[in-house]
Enzyme design. Structure first.
Site, PDB file in Angstrom:
ATOM      1  N   ASP A 178      54.872  -7.085 -17.595  1.00  0.00           N
ATOM      2  CA  ASP A 178      53.704  -6.628 -18.817  1.00  0.00           C
ATOM      3  C   ASP A 178      52.641  -8.059 -18.455  1.00  0.00           C
ATOM      4  OD1 ASP A 178      52.143  -5.650 -20.288  1.00  0.00           O
ATOM      5  OD2 ASP A 178      53.254  -7.371 -22.098  1.00  0.00           O
ATOM      6  N   LYS A 192      45.089  -3.030 -17.169  1.00  0.00           N
ATOM      7  CA  LYS A 192      46.580  -3.515 -16.594  1.00  0.00           C
ATOM      8  C   LYS A 192      47.475  -2.718 -17.008  1.00  0.00           C
ATOM      9  CE  LYS A 192      49.087  -6.011 -18.509  1.00  0.00           C
ATOM     10  NZ  LYS A 192      49.628  -6.107 -19.860  1.00  0.00           N
ATOM     11  N   GLU A 201      54.692 -15.458 -27.319  1.00  0.00           N
ATOM     12  CA  GLU A 201      54.365 -14.395 -28.583  1.00  0.00           C
ATOM     13  C   GLU A 201      55.617 -14.318 -29.788  1.00  0.00           C
ATOM     14  OE1 GLU A 201      51.666 -10.907 -27.163  1.00  0.00           O
ATOM     15  OE2 GLU A 201      53.096 -10.887 -25.132  1.00  0.00           O
ATOM     16  N   LYS A 207      58.555 -12.390 -25.895  1.00  0.00           N
ATOM     17  CA  LYS A 207      58.640 -12.032 -27.108  1.00  0.00           C
ATOM     18  C   LYS A 207      59.175 -12.399 -28.282  1.00  0.00           C
ATOM     19  CE  LYS A 207      56.074  -8.672 -25.462  1.00  0.00           C
ATOM     20  NZ  LYS A 207      54.168  -8.223 -25.697  1.00  0.00           N
ATOM     21  N   LYS A 237      39.266 -14.854 -21.467  1.00  0.00           N
ATOM     22  CA  LYS A 237      39.611 -15.921 -22.615  1.00  0.00           C
ATOM     23  C   LYS A 237      38.701 -17.282 -22.385  1.00  0.00           C
ATOM     24  CE  LYS A 237      44.891 -14.094 -23.891  1.00  0.00           C
ATOM     25  NZ  LYS A 237      43.942 -13.854 -24.946  1.00  0.00           N
ATOM     26  N   ARG A 271      43.317  13.603 -26.865  1.00  0.00           N
ATOM     27  CA  ARG A 271      43.523  14.557 -26.652  1.00  0.00           C
ATOM     28  C   ARG A 271      43.642  14.738 -28.495  1.00  0.00           C
ATOM     29  NH1 ARG A 271      49.464  14.533 -23.620  1.00  0.00           N
ATOM     30  NH2 ARG A 271      48.804  12.693 -24.843  1.00  0.00           N
ATOM     31  N   HIS A 292      42.331  -9.045 -19.462  1.00  0.00           N
ATOM     32  CA  HIS A 292      41.847  -9.652 -19.696  1.00  0.00           C
ATOM     33  C   HIS A 292      42.062 -11.114 -20.268  1.00  0.00           C
ATOM     34  CE1 HIS A 292      45.901  -9.377 -22.775  1.00  0.00           C
ATOM     35  NE2 HIS A 292      45.064 -10.210 -23.571  1.00  0.00           N
ATOM     36  N   HIS A 348      48.828 -11.541 -16.190  1.00  0.00           N
ATOM     37  CA  HIS A 348      47.967 -12.632 -16.420  1.00  0.00           C
ATOM     38  C   HIS A 348      48.800 -14.116 -16.000  1.00  0.00           C
ATOM     39  CE1 HIS A 348      46.444  -9.875 -19.100  1.00  0.00           C
ATOM     40  NE2 HIS A 348      47.947  -9.485 -20.183  1.00  0.00           N
TER      41      HIS A 348
HETATM   42  C1  BG6 Z   1      48.781  -7.426 -22.582  1.00  0.00           C
HETATM   43  C2  BG6 Z   1      50.529  -7.051 -22.827  1.00  0.00           C
HETATM   44  O1  BG6 Z   1      48.392  -7.393 -21.502  1.00  0.00           O
HETATM   45  O2  BG6 Z   1      48.958  -8.970 -23.046  1.00  0.00           O
HETATM   46  C3  BG6 Z   1      50.926  -7.094 -24.012  1.00  0.00           C
HETATM   47  O3  BG6 Z   1      50.655  -5.949 -22.297  1.00  0.00           O
HETATM   48  C4  BG6 Z   1      50.929  -8.514 -25.196  1.00  0.00           C
HETATM   49  O4  BG6 Z   1      52.090  -7.063 -24.189  1.00  0.00           O
HETATM   50  C5  BG6 Z   1      49.371  -9.253 -24.487  1.00  0.00           C
HETATM   51  O5  BG6 Z   1      50.835  -8.743 -26.283  1.00  0.00           O
HETATM   52  C6  BG6 Z   1      48.538 -10.219 -24.982  1.00  0.00           C
HETATM   53  O6  BG6 Z   1      47.584 -10.826 -25.038  1.00  0.00           O
HETATM   54  P1  BG6 Z   1      47.255 -12.526 -26.254  1.00  0.00           P
HETATM   55  O7  BG6 Z   1      45.189 -11.959 -25.609  1.00  0.00           O
HETATM   56  O8  BG6 Z   1      47.726 -11.764 -27.598  1.00  0.00           O
HETATM   57  O9  BG6 Z   1      48.233 -13.482 -25.354  1.00  0.00           O
END
Ligand code: BG6
Length: 487
Positions: A236, A149, A217, A339, A183, A50, A179, A241
């Site tokens: 999330d 996602k 993380e 986190k 990996k 936008r 994603h 994942h």
């Molecule tokens: C994302 C989440 O899908 O994956 C994030 O929304 C998270 O909150 C991230 O930080 C982690 O991905 P990676 O590849 O850094 O482990």
């Protein structure tokens, strides 16, 4: 040696192009594929958002994003050539199709390129965008859509999105991205399991005591607080994942590596996951939220400070998951993600049962463990018991057979998005979630979230930089087990 399989020319339209994911991951991934010569020159990459920007302004954002999120030397001339392939169109996704002419014009002329629409926006816009693309005649019958996602926030909203998008894009053209599946080490899991005769016979309740999956993380909510606070760690990270990782550890051997063969096996695992109800929630799950602390020696704020308000959303969760099938009955899969934990570490630990008798006296003998490190320091370690060398009787000690991928293979690790984007161009769905998989994952997640809301309570506090709340350790302790948290 890495090999790059050529892909046909394509037109990629990224919606939400000025957003965090796009600048952090998607454009740096495209740049790397370009630098490796994998993106044909006839391809076009169009950012849509936008913001009032022109192509030059958008290219500047892309360049700044690379600098910030994927630093490292690149050939300036090649980088400029990449940016020249990147265009920008300003569209408000909610605007009527009559106002989408600029996108049509940007793509006009070359219908031979396969068209890919990557929706890196809030899921609430997915259906609108798909419909506008159809109304404006921009989506062609063979066009593909990529959905980031989370797909919705529960089963009902996910179904509504899949139904709506499905009126425009067929399932075979719908790429639901997770994603983690892109990996390197996650893919290696399948190779490890199904290309090594010694692993598969041990891969069941007969010899495995339990499995741990940790995705820790160091980062906090990083400017995504508004989204994250409505999601929490379960929506999330776990719904997608962690459940996908669980599926790859647990699935039966597919008959082939075809997308549907693999996805059918994953679906079977998801369908066998035992629901966690209100009565179990307190013993099988632990929610946490970080307070201020130290992460890698640096002061880190609390979740409330990151967010700018207090909240009851979980930024950490530990779950005892159980799979009710013949192979895994009675083998807990402990999942954990959070986190602002002590270190960035994603790891799968398969812990085997202890030897049946103590032949070497009462000295403690560690269980064998197969540890798959997804990030960082990708590799596989198999912990075996050996005799500590030297005199003084037999002293049993655990030592790892250590396969570090960095040492064994000299290769740059492509980011997961690089592989996944090229798979979309090739039309390979193996690493993308099928609709029924997403449904099954949401059905399990919905039950868990409903159990929490019925049971009430708030997340336990944990200091930033720790392994989560002590209740997470206690959950395993009650089962006579412990998290594998090496120093
Ligand atoms: C994302 C989440 O899908 O994956 C994030 O929304 C998270 O909150 C991230 O930080 C982690 O991905 P990676 O590849 O850094 O482990």
């Amino acid at each position: 040696m890495a090999e790059f399989i050529p892909v046909p020319p394509f037109d990629l339209v990224v919606f939400g192009a000025t957003g965090d994911l796009s600048l952090r991951k998607i454009f740096p991934a495209l740049l790397h594929r370009f630098l490796d010569g994998q993106i044909p020159p006839q391809s076009r990459i169009v950012g849509v958002a936008r913001s009032e920007l022109d192509a030059a302004g958008f290219r500047k954002l892309v360049a700044e994003g690379r600098e910030r999120f994927a630093p490292g030397a690149v050939d300036a001339a090649k980088f400029t050539a990449f940016l020249e392939q990147v265009h920008y169109v300003r569209i408000d996704a909610n605007a009527p199709a009559s106002e989408w002419g600029a996108l049509d014009a940007a793509l006009g002329g070359s219908e031979s390129n396969v068209r890919i629409f990557y929706l890196s926006t809030a899921p609430s816009l997915f259906v609108t965008i798909a419909q506008r693309l159809a109304e404006a005649g921009i989506a062609k019958p063979n066009s593909r859509i990529v959905l980031e996602k989370p797909i919705g926030r529960d089963l009902a909203s996910s179904r509504a999105i899949n139904d709506g998008v499905g009126t425009v894009f067929e399932e075979r053209n719908t790429f639901r991205i997770d994603h983690y599946l892109g990996k390197e080490t996650v893919q290696n899991l399948l190779v490890l399991r199904f290309c090594n005769m010694l692993i598969e016979p041990l891969w069941s309740r007969a010899t495995v005591d339990h499995v741990q999956i940790t995705v820790a993380e160091e980062i906090g909510v990083e400017g995504r607080g508004e989204y994250y606070d409505k999601s929490g760690a379960v929506r999330d990270m776990v719904q997608n994942h962690l459940l996908q990782l669980l599926c790859l550890v647990a699935l039966e051997s597919p008959n082939t590596m075809d997308a549907d063969a693999i996805r059918t096996e994953k679906l079977k695992v998801l369908s066998a996951l035992r629901r966690i109800g209100p009565k179990d929630a307190a013993v099988k799950t632990v929610r946490g939220q970080y307070r201020a602390g130290l992460v890698s020696g640096a002061a880190a704020p609390s979740y409330a400070d990151d967010l700018g308000k207090s909240s009851a959303t979980e930024a950490f969760v530990a779950i005892k998951a159980e799979i009710d099938n013949w192979r895994w009955a009675g083998v807990p899969f402990y999942l954990r993600t959070g986190k602002r934990m002590g270190a960035r570490r994603s790891e799968i630990v398969v812990q085997f049962k202890p030897p049946p008798i103590a032949l070497f006296g009462e000295q403690g003998v560690d269980a064998n463990r197969l540890v798959l490190r997804l990030q960082p320091d990708e590799g596989v370690r198999l912990w075996l018991n050996v005799k500590e060398p030297g005199p003084g009787g037999v002293r049993v000690k655990a030592a790892p057979l250590n396969l570090s991928f960095a040492d064994a293979f000299v290769a740059r690790y492509p980011d997961a998005y690089e592989r996944l984007l090229m798979d979309v161009v090739r039309g390979n769905l193996s690493l993308f979630m099928r609709r029924d998989e997403v449904d099954a994952a949401w059905a399990w997640t919905d039950a868990l979230l409903a159990a929490w809301s019925e049971a009430g309570g708030e997340p336990y506090a944990y200091p930033a930089g720790s392994n989560g709340p002590t209740q997470s350790a206690l959950m395993l302790d009650r089962d006579g087990r412990a998290w594998w948290d090496p120093e």
